[in-house]
Design a protein around this motif. Structure first.
Motif, mmCIF file in Angstrom:
data_model
loop_
_atom_site.group_PDB
_atom_site.id
_atom_site.type_symbol
_atom_site.label_atom_id
_atom_site.label_comp_id
_atom_site.label_asym_id
_atom_site.label_seq_id
_atom_site.Cartn_x
_atom_site.Cartn_y
_atom_site.Cartn_z
ATOM 1 N N SER A 256 0.919 -1.140 -0.043
ATOM 2 C CA SER A 256 0.062 -0.435 0.419
ATOM 3 C C SER A 256 0.714 0.934 -0.591
ATOM 4 O O SER A 256 0.371 2.284 -0.226
ATOM 5 C CB SER A 256 -1.253 -0.485 1.118
ATOM 6 O OG SER A 256 -1.607 -1.083 1.247
ATOM 7 N N SER A 257 2.077 1.324 0.599
ATOM 8 C CA SER A 257 3.339 2.457 0.390
ATOM 9 C C SER A 257 3.381 2.681 -1.035
ATOM 10 O O SER A 257 4.021 3.511 -1.648
ATOM 11 C CB SER A 257 3.987 1.884 1.056
ATOM 12 O OG SER A 257 5.164 1.196 1.194
ATOM 13 N N ASP A 258 3.290 1.832 -2.015
ATOM 14 C CA ASP A 258 3.582 2.524 -3.441
ATOM 15 C C ASP A 258 2.435 1.308 -4.269
ATOM 16 O O ASP A 258 2.598 0.150 -5.392
ATOM 17 C CB ASP A 258 5.167 1.358 -3.400
ATOM 18 C CG ASP A 258 5.213 1.127 -5.311
ATOM 19 O OD1 ASP A 258 4.797 2.164 -5.725
ATOM 20 O OD2 ASP A 258 6.723 1.082 -6.091
ATOM 21 N N PRO A 259 0.815 1.616 -4.694
ATOM 22 C CA PRO A 259 -0.017 1.297 -4.576
ATOM 23 C C PRO A 259 -0.141 0.872 -5.535
ATOM 24 O O PRO A 259 -0.595 -0.285 -6.158
ATOM 25 C CB PRO A 259 -0.930 1.880 -4.078
ATOM 26 C CG PRO A 259 -0.272 3.184 -3.822
ATOM 27 C CD PRO A 259 1.129 3.383 -3.762
ATOM 28 N N TYR A 260 0.545 1.464 -7.646
ATOM 29 C CA TYR A 260 0.345 1.687 -7.873
ATOM 30 C C TYR A 260 1.132 0.103 -8.944
ATOM 31 O O TYR A 260 0.974 0.652 -10.166
ATOM 32 C CB TYR A 260 0.113 2.544 -8.829
ATOM 33 C CG TYR A 260 -0.997 3.653 -7.986
ATOM 34 C CD1 TYR A 260 -2.149 3.628 -8.105
ATOM 35 C CD2 TYR A 260 -0.527 4.527 -7.053
ATOM 36 C CE1 TYR A 260 -2.796 3.822 -7.416
ATOM 37 C CE2 TYR A 260 -0.885 5.596 -6.927
ATOM 38 C CZ TYR A 260 -2.771 5.397 -6.857
ATOM 39 O OH TYR A 260 -3.612 5.946 -6.268
ATOM 40 N N ARG A 261 2.425 -0.518 -8.153
ATOM 41 C CA ARG A 261 3.751 -1.683 -8.835
ATOM 42 C C ARG A 261 2.979 -2.100 -8.615
ATOM 43 O O ARG A 261 2.744 -3.062 -7.073
ATOM 44 C CB ARG A 261 4.582 -0.662 -8.972
ATOM 45 C CG ARG A 261 4.622 0.959 -9.074
ATOM 46 C CD ARG A 261 6.687 1.228 -9.205
ATOM 47 N NE ARG A 261 6.268 2.174 -10.143
ATOM 48 C CZ ARG A 261 6.082 3.733 -8.816
ATOM 49 N NH1 ARG A 261 6.061 3.245 -7.761
ATOM 50 N NH2 ARG A 261 6.860 4.685 -9.949
ATOM 51 N N ILE A 262 3.528 -3.338 -9.523
ATOM 52 C CA ILE A 262 3.628 -4.936 -8.433
ATOM 53 C C ILE A 262 4.780 -5.166 -8.794
ATOM 54 O O ILE A 262 5.235 -5.634 -10.149
ATOM 55 C CB ILE A 262 3.023 -6.005 -10.006
ATOM 56 C CG1 ILE A 262 0.335 -5.427 -9.664
ATOM 57 C CG2 ILE A 262 2.870 -7.183 -9.349
ATOM 58 C CD1 ILE A 262 -0.283 -6.678 -10.589
ATOM 59 N N HIS A 263 5.382 -6.071 -7.774
ATOM 60 C CA HIS A 263 6.513 -6.070 -7.849
ATOM 61 C C HIS A 263 7.240 -7.841 -7.193
ATOM 62 O O HIS A 263 6.079 -8.580 -7.370
ATOM 63 C CB HIS A 263 7.284 -5.545 -6.246
ATOM 64 C CG HIS A 263 7.093 -3.988 -6.530
ATOM 65 N ND1 HIS A 263 7.337 -2.903 -6.458
ATOM 66 C CD2 HIS A 263 6.461 -3.301 -5.404
ATOM 67 C CE1 HIS A 263 7.224 -2.178 -6.524
ATOM 68 N NE2 HIS A 263 6.467 -2.018 -6.426
ATOM 69 N N LYS A 264 8.068 -8.028 -8.002
ATOM 70 C CA LYS A 264 8.831 -9.105 -7.853
ATOM 71 C C LYS A 264 8.772 -9.477 -6.713
ATOM 72 O O LYS A 264 10.340 -9.442 -6.166
ATOM 73 C CB LYS A 264 9.014 -9.858 -8.998
ATOM 74 C CG LYS A 264 9.302 -11.027 -9.173
ATOM 75 C CD LYS A 264 10.345 -11.728 -10.477
ATOM 76 C CE LYS A 264 10.687 -12.968 -11.272
ATOM 77 N NZ LYS A 264 11.223 -13.135 -12.428
ATOM 78 N N GLY A 265 8.732 -11.242 -6.218
ATOM 79 C CA GLY A 265 9.807 -11.190 -4.720
ATOM 80 C C GLY A 265 9.728 -12.878 -4.745
ATOM 81 O O GLY A 265 9.284 -13.191 -6.001
ATOM 82 N N THR A 266 10.238 -13.477 -3.828
ATOM 83 C CA THR A 266 10.040 -15.215 -3.236
ATOM 84 C C THR A 266 9.775 -15.442 -2.896
ATOM 85 O O THR A 266 10.095 -14.754 -1.214
ATOM 86 C CB THR A 266 11.770 -15.704 -4.024
ATOM 87 O OG1 THR A 266 12.680 -15.236 -3.162
ATOM 88 C CG2 THR A 266 11.957 -15.313 -4.814
ATOM 89 N N VAL A 267 9.233 -16.814 -2.308
ATOM 90 C CA VAL A 267 9.245 -17.367 -0.494
ATOM 91 C C VAL A 267 9.930 -17.342 -0.196
ATOM 92 O O VAL A 267 11.121 -18.496 -0.427
ATOM 93 C CB VAL A 267 8.003 -18.143 -0.890
ATOM 94 C CG1 VAL A 267 8.183 -19.573 0.293
ATOM 95 C CG2 VAL A 267 7.318 -18.510 -2.049
ATOM 96 N N ARG A 268 10.344 -17.526 1.158
ATOM 97 C CA ARG A 268 11.649 -17.806 1.885
ATOM 98 C C ARG A 268 10.723 -18.816 2.574
ATOM 99 O O ARG A 268 11.829 -19.151 3.362
ATOM 100 C CB ARG A 268 11.415 -16.216 2.776
ATOM 101 C CG ARG A 268 12.356 -15.861 4.010
ATOM 102 C CD ARG A 268 12.854 -14.856 5.121
ATOM 103 N NE ARG A 268 13.250 -13.778 4.509
ATOM 104 C CZ ARG A 268 13.471 -12.901 4.939
ATOM 105 N NH1 ARG A 268 12.835 -13.182 6.380
ATOM 106 N NH2 ARG A 268 13.735 -11.720 4.384
ATOM 107 N N SER A 269 10.084 -19.138 3.306
ATOM 108 C CA SER A 269 10.012 -20.162 4.305
ATOM 109 C C SER A 269 8.620 -19.780 4.781
ATOM 110 O O SER A 269 7.290 -19.117 4.073
ATOM 111 C CB SER A 269 9.906 -19.835 6.013
ATOM 112 O OG SER A 269 9.639 -18.906 6.243
ATOM 113 N N ILE A 270 7.932 -21.028 4.999
ATOM 114 C CA ILE A 270 5.976 -21.753 5.016
ATOM 115 C C ILE A 270 6.186 -22.231 6.456
ATOM 116 O O ILE A 270 7.189 -22.587 7.037
ATOM 117 C CB ILE A 270 6.036 -22.393 3.985
ATOM 118 C CG1 ILE A 270 6.245 -22.467 2.318
ATOM 119 C CG2 ILE A 270 4.609 -22.790 4.567
ATOM 120 C CD1 ILE A 270 7.400 -22.651 1.878
#
Length: 327
Positions: A256-270
């Motif tokens: 929500s602090s950067d609401p108009y962009r979609i960013h790429k990440g990775t799963v760290r842990s489940i």
């Protein structure tokens, strides 16, 4: 029907449409995971004093960056400085007592040495007098006198050894007292040092209520430091989705602090376990299952690395996030 055209009745259309929607839902649910039950998190240090006392200074402005080692809060130093002086005096007194008893041991050792030497001398004289008495050169009275003196010397030696043992034990007592005084001195210095609360890491100090003149209690958090490390998204996913994930899997997210962009990440842990009840101490994650009157499916926390976003954007701890995962 005219022209061979077959018409589907209204109810059948509804059934077919509903089936299509259900089928589409299950297909979408299988290939896509989405949740808005996610938030941004970082490591937060709750700064608690290790001692109690009146606060004299809180020099850090609210919500301002701080560096590791910066002073966050000062507790009145005077009582702890006085405790250091008192502990130092007791330590010096204990050391003086120890040194005195060590000298007494040396004196007692000398007394034992002298007594042993006296016994050896008298024993040698007794042996010579016995030979001379047998030959008539020394009277029996003189032999009896030297024998009596030897017995007295043996008693003095025994007494000297007992005195040595006693004073040696006293040395051990004085040494233990001195070591206890040293520990008390170290503790007093430690408490004095802990009257200054410093930042353990770089970060931002959030809102706080403590002000100069207030009384801070030992072990009670007074400030919260949002560190600059371990930023991540925590997404609460329903069990069937969380169970299919693997560490390193690609994730797309929005904050929500950067609401108009979609960013790429990775799963760290489940997360592999949650608590079914809200208990203290909370050593396992607890995720409420009800929202007002709706009961939700069990969810499990999944940690997601935020990737390149952190290179140019500073998120907000606790801020909302949305997560998309394609399977």
């Amino acid at each position: 029907m005219p022209g061979g055209v077959h018409y589907i009745s209204g109810p059948i259309k509804v059934i077919i449409g509903a089936c299509a929607l259900v089928g589409a839902y299950f297909v979408l649910d299988y290939f896509l995971t989405y949740t808005a039950d996610a938030y941004v998190s970082a490591d937060v240090v709750f700064v608690s004093p290790e001692i109690s006392g009146f606060v004299t200074e809180v020099p850090i402005p609210r919500n301002e960056p701080v560096k590791a080692g910066d002073l966050l809060m000062q507790i009145d130093r005077e009582p702890f400085a006085l405790a250091v002086l008192e502990a130092r005096a007791e330590e010096m007194q204990a050391l003086a007592n120890l040194r005195r008893t060590e000298v007494e041991v040396q004196v007692a050792e000398s007394a034992v040495t002298a007594a042993v030497a006296k016994v050896a001398n008298l024993s040698a004289q007794q042996q010579r007098f016995e030979e001379l008495t047998d030959n008539g050169f020394v009277t029996q009275q003189r032999l009896d006198n030297i024998t009596l003196a030897l017995e007295e010397a043996n008693a003095e030696t025994q007494s000297a050894r007992e005195s040595l043992r006693a004073v040696a034990h006293q040395v051990e007592v004085m040494r233990a007292t001195y070591e206890a005084a040293q520990a008390a001195m170290s503790l007093a210095e430690y408490n004095l040092e802990r009257s200054s609360l410093t930042a353990p890491a770089d970060g931002v100090v959030s809102e706080y209520a403590i002000t100069p003149g207030g009384y801070a209690l030992q072990g009670v958090p007074q400030l919260a430091l949002i560190t600059n490390s371990n930023w991540r998204i925590i997404a609460n996913l329903i069990e069937r989705h969380a169970a299919r994930l693997k560490p390193g899997q690609t994730v797309y997210f929005q904050v929500s602090s950067d609401p108009y962009r979609i960013h790429k990440g990775t799963v760290r842990s489940i997360g592999r376990g949650v608590s079914r009840r809200d208990e203290n101490p909370r050593v396992m994650p607890y995720i409420p299952l009800t929202t007002d009157w709706i009961r939700l499916s069990q969810r499990f926390p999944v940690e997601i690395d935020m990737g390149p976003l952190l290179d140019h954007h500073t998120p907000m701890h606790g801020g909302d996030a949305r997560v998309f995962i394609f399977h």
